[in-house]
Write a protein that holds these residues in place. Structure first.
Motif, PDB file in Angstrom:
ATOM      1  N   GLN A   1      12.718  -7.773 -20.734  1.00  0.00           N
ATOM      2  CA  GLN A   1      13.067  -6.990 -19.551  1.00  0.00           C
ATOM      3  C   GLN A   1      12.477  -5.583 -19.607  1.00  0.00           C
ATOM      4  OE1 GLN A   1      14.174  -8.529 -17.030  1.00  0.00           O
ATOM      5  NE2 GLN A   1      14.475 -10.400 -18.236  1.00  0.00           N
ATOM      6  N   LEU A   2      12.320  -5.033 -20.807  1.00  0.00           N
ATOM      7  CA  LEU A   2      11.657  -3.735 -20.938  1.00  0.00           C
ATOM      8  C   LEU A   2      10.204  -3.840 -20.472  1.00  0.00           C
ATOM      9  CD1 LEU A   2      13.028  -2.490 -24.382  1.00  0.00           C
ATOM     10  CD2 LEU A   2      13.514  -1.506 -22.131  1.00  0.00           C
ATOM     11  N   ILE A   3       9.572  -4.955 -20.827  1.00  0.00           N
ATOM     12  CA  ILE A   3       8.209  -5.187 -20.389  1.00  0.00           C
ATOM     13  C   ILE A   3       8.166  -5.352 -18.869  1.00  0.00           C
ATOM     14  CG2 ILE A   3       6.343  -6.878 -20.408  1.00  0.00           C
ATOM     15  CD1 ILE A   3       6.334  -5.057 -22.788  1.00  0.00           C
ATOM     16  N   VAL A   4       9.156  -6.057 -18.322  1.00  0.00           N
ATOM     17  CA  VAL A   4       9.228  -6.252 -16.880  1.00  0.00           C
ATOM     18  C   VAL A   4       9.300  -4.900 -16.167  1.00  0.00           C
ATOM     19  CG1 VAL A   4      10.717  -7.046 -15.001  1.00  0.00           C
ATOM     20  CG2 VAL A   4      10.224  -8.569 -16.920  1.00  0.00           C
ATOM     21  N   ILE A   5      10.131  -4.001 -16.670  1.00  0.00           N
ATOM     22  CA  ILE A   5      10.296  -2.686 -16.042  1.00  0.00           C
ATOM     23  C   ILE A   5       8.999  -1.890 -16.099  1.00  0.00           C
ATOM     24  CG2 ILE A   5      11.426  -0.444 -16.290  1.00  0.00           C
ATOM     25  CD1 ILE A   5      13.963  -1.966 -17.118  1.00  0.00           C
ATOM     26  N   ALA A   6       8.374  -1.856 -17.290  1.00  0.00           N
ATOM     27  CA  ALA A   6       7.132  -1.096 -17.445  1.00  0.00           C
ATOM     28  C   ALA A   6       6.016  -1.675 -16.576  1.00  0.00           C
ATOM     29  CB  ALA A   6       6.709  -1.089 -18.913  1.00  0.00           C
ATOM     30  N   ALA A   7       5.882  -2.999 -16.611  1.00  0.00           N
ATOM     31  CA  ALA A   7       4.818  -3.647 -15.844  1.00  0.00           C
ATOM     32  C   ALA A   7       5.076  -3.549 -14.348  1.00  0.00           C
ATOM     33  CB  ALA A   7       4.693  -5.108 -16.264  1.00  0.00           C
ATOM     34  N   ALA A   8       6.348  -3.550 -13.952  1.00  0.00           N
ATOM     35  CA  ALA A   8       6.669  -3.471 -12.534  1.00  0.00           C
ATOM     36  C   ALA A   8       6.194  -2.147 -11.940  1.00  0.00           C
ATOM     37  CB  ALA A   8       8.173  -3.633 -12.317  1.00  0.00           C
ATOM     38  N   GLY A   9       6.366  -1.073 -12.695  1.00  0.00           N
ATOM     39  CA  GLY A   9       5.891   0.223 -12.215  1.00  0.00           C
ATOM     40  C   GLY A   9       4.378   0.241 -12.049  1.00  0.00           C
ATOM     41  N   TRP A  10       3.675  -0.325 -13.023  1.00  0.00           N
ATOM     42  CA  TRP A  10       2.213  -0.360 -12.969  1.00  0.00           C
ATOM     43  C   TRP A  10       1.734  -1.301 -11.856  1.00  0.00           C
ATOM     44  CZ3 TRP A  10      -1.268  -4.387 -14.898  1.00  0.00           C
ATOM     45  CH2 TRP A  10      -2.606  -3.997 -14.878  1.00  0.00           C
ATOM     46  N   GLY A  11       2.345  -2.478 -11.773  1.00  0.00           N
ATOM     47  CA  GLY A  11       1.952  -3.435 -10.754  1.00  0.00           C
ATOM     48  C   GLY A  11       2.209  -2.926  -9.350  1.00  0.00           C
ATOM     49  N   TRP A  12       3.305  -2.225  -9.184  1.00  0.00           N
ATOM     50  CA  TRP A  12       3.650  -1.641  -7.883  1.00  0.00           C
ATOM     51  C   TRP A  12       2.544  -0.692  -7.427  1.00  0.00           C
ATOM     52  CZ3 TRP A  12       9.021   1.167  -7.024  1.00  0.00           C
ATOM     53  CH2 TRP A  12       9.266   1.283  -5.640  1.00  0.00           C
ATOM     54  N   THR A  13       2.056   0.123  -8.370  1.00  0.00           N
ATOM     55  CA  THR A  13       0.982   1.064  -8.063  1.00  0.00           C
ATOM     56  C   THR A  13      -0.301   0.329  -7.678  1.00  0.00           C
ATOM     57  OG1 THR A  13       1.900   2.705  -9.601  1.00  0.00           O
ATOM     58  CG2 THR A  13      -0.418   2.947  -8.980  1.00  0.00           C
ATOM     59  N   ARG A  14      -0.646  -0.713  -8.434  1.00  0.00           N
ATOM     60  CA  ARG A  14      -1.881  -1.462  -8.164  1.00  0.00           C
ATOM     61  C   ARG A  14      -1.824  -2.167  -6.815  1.00  0.00           C
ATOM     62  NH1 ARG A  14      -5.771  -2.392 -11.919  1.00  0.00           N
ATOM     63  NH2 ARG A  14      -6.392  -4.240 -10.725  1.00  0.00           N
ATOM     64  N   TRP A  15      -0.693  -2.795  -6.521  1.00  0.00           N
ATOM     65  CA  TRP A  15      -0.586  -3.525  -5.252  1.00  0.00           C
ATOM     66  C   TRP A  15      -0.628  -2.569  -4.062  1.00  0.00           C
ATOM     67  CZ3 TRP A  15       2.659  -8.549  -4.735  1.00  0.00           C
ATOM     68  CH2 TRP A  15       2.193  -9.487  -5.663  1.00  0.00           C
ATOM     69  N   ASN A  16       0.013  -1.421  -4.191  1.00  0.00           N
ATOM     70  CA  ASN A  16      -0.034  -0.434  -3.107  1.00  0.00           C
ATOM     71  C   ASN A  16      -1.458   0.061  -2.891  1.00  0.00           C
ATOM     72  OD1 ASN A  16       2.583  -0.054  -1.954  1.00  0.00           O
ATOM     73  ND2 ASN A  16       3.271   0.890  -3.855  1.00  0.00           N
ATOM     74  N   ARG A  17      -2.188   0.267  -3.992  1.00  0.00           N
ATOM     75  CA  ARG A  17      -3.571   0.713  -3.883  1.00  0.00           C
ATOM     76  C   ARG A  17      -4.434  -0.370  -3.235  1.00  0.00           C
ATOM     77  NH1 ARG A  17      -5.746   0.884  -9.261  1.00  0.00           N
ATOM     78  NH2 ARG A  17      -4.175   2.504  -9.607  1.00  0.00           N
ATOM     79  N   GLY A  18      -4.241  -1.626  -3.664  1.00  0.00           N
ATOM     80  CA  GLY A  18      -5.017  -2.722  -3.103  1.00  0.00           C
ATOM     81  C   GLY A  18      -4.748  -2.902  -1.621  1.00  0.00           C
ATOM     82  N   ARG A  19      -3.488  -2.735  -1.229  1.00  0.00           N
ATOM     83  CA  ARG A  19      -3.148  -2.887   0.193  1.00  0.00           C
ATOM     84  C   ARG A  19      -3.756  -1.761   1.019  1.00  0.00           C
ATOM     85  NH1 ARG A  19       3.079  -3.166   2.078  1.00  0.00           N
ATOM     86  NH2 ARG A  19       2.957  -1.016   1.324  1.00  0.00           N
ATOM     87  N   ARG A  20      -3.785  -0.540   0.476  1.00  0.00           N
ATOM     88  CA  ARG A  20      -4.400   0.579   1.197  1.00  0.00           C
ATOM     89  C   ARG A  20      -5.905   0.365   1.352  1.00  0.00           C
ATOM     90  NH1 ARG A  20      -1.163   3.862  -2.183  1.00  0.00           N
ATOM     91  NH2 ARG A  20      -3.005   4.294  -3.449  1.00  0.00           N
ATOM     92  N   ASP A  21      -6.545  -0.181   0.302  1.00  0.00           N
ATOM     93  CA  ASP A  21      -8.001  -0.347   0.317  1.00  0.00           C
ATOM     94  C   ASP A  21      -8.460  -1.489   1.215  1.00  0.00           C
ATOM     95  OD1 ASP A  21      -8.142   1.732  -1.456  1.00  0.00           O
ATOM     96  OD2 ASP A  21      -8.414   0.474  -3.230  1.00  0.00           O
ATOM     97  N   THR A  22      -7.718  -2.594   1.238  1.00  0.00           N
ATOM     98  CA  THR A  22      -8.183  -3.790   1.949  1.00  0.00           C
ATOM     99  C   THR A  22      -7.268  -4.228   3.080  1.00  0.00           C
ATOM    100  OG1 THR A  22      -7.010  -5.343   0.484  1.00  0.00           O
ATOM    101  CG2 THR A  22      -9.197  -4.592  -0.218  1.00  0.00           C
ATOM    102  N   GLY A  23      -6.066  -3.659   3.157  1.00  0.00           N
ATOM    103  CA  GLY A  23      -5.117  -4.071   4.183  1.00  0.00           C
ATOM    104  C   GLY A  23      -4.351  -5.326   3.824  1.00  0.00           C
ATOM    105  N   ASP A  24      -4.594  -5.862   2.619  1.00  0.00           N
ATOM    106  CA  ASP A  24      -3.931  -7.091   2.195  1.00  0.00           C
ATOM    107  C   ASP A  24      -3.866  -7.103   0.670  1.00  0.00           C
ATOM    108  OD1 ASP A  24      -2.700  -9.521   2.312  1.00  0.00           O
ATOM    109  OD2 ASP A  24      -4.509 -10.685   2.740  1.00  0.00           O
TER     110      ASP A  24
END
Length: 217
Positions: free
Chosen positions: A70-93
């Protein structure tokens, strides 16, 4: 606190804590959101990890592997959240794809080496884990799965299947019946999510062939 240690109901002869139940229900929701490629998958995963850690820490039965997961889940969730938001801004999807063979080789090799290294640490320090190999496998396997999800690789789903193969029996053995039951449901959702992402790669193949690596699922 009562909400942590209080029993909601009994399953398979084991008491199910409120925190364990809520944490796992949040985890199921996060997986369903990931299936739909929703950015909200990440904050829900983060919250699920925090609630489950509280449940595990309130137990008299040590579960370092589950806590570490679960510690890994929390750490990775923060990083993944950032990546997905960036990807959505760049491509719209949120773009998804299969990893290349070199990427698969690196992921598999790093997972194997990480598991061996962490198991060695656990074996050298028995107080850290009562089940060194299973704990190391779950810890590193979860990290690999979350990394693959953040990169938008379909292999993310296969990684979760591999983790659950060990996580389900370990959860039951540690006295977390609801976690074990939830992980079993995860397996069904993982198969559905795998199919959805697989079909998505076929639909998007011409359009996403040149999408930067930063656009992830």
């Amino acid at each position: 606190m009562n909400w942590l240690s209080g029993t909601a109901f009994t399953a398979f002869g084991e008491p199910v804590k409120w925190a364990d139940m809520f944490g796992n229900l949040l985890g199921l929701s996060a997986l369903a959101l990931g299936w739909r490629r929703s950015v909200w998958s990440w904050p829900v995963q983060l919250l699920s990890g925090a609630v489950l850690i509280a449940a595990y820490l309130s137990s008299a039965v040590p579960a370092p592997g589950l806590i570490s997961k679960q510690l890994i889940v929390i750490a990775a969730a923060g990083w993944g959240w950032t990546r997905w938001n960036r990807g959505r801004r760049d491509t719209g999807d949120i773009a998804v794809r299969f990893a290349t063979w070199p990427e698969r080789a690196v992921l598999a090799g790093a997972t194997a080496l990480g598991t061996l290294a962490l198991a060695w640490i656990f074996l050298a320090n028995p107080s850290l884990s009562w089940n060194p190999w299973a704990d190391a496998y779950i810890f590193v396997g979860t990290l690999a799965a979350m990394y693959a999800q953040a990169r938008g690789w379909v292999e993310f789903w296969f990684a979760w299947i591999a983790v659950d193969v060990v996580g389900v029996p370990l959860a039951f053995d540690s006295g977390y019946a609801f976690s074990g039951l939830t992980y079993s449901i995860y397996f069904v959702l993982v198969l559905l999510g795998l199919r959805a992402w697989w079909l998505r790669t076929r639909e998007n193949r011409p359009a996403t062939a040149n999408v930067p690596q930063g656009a992830s699922a």
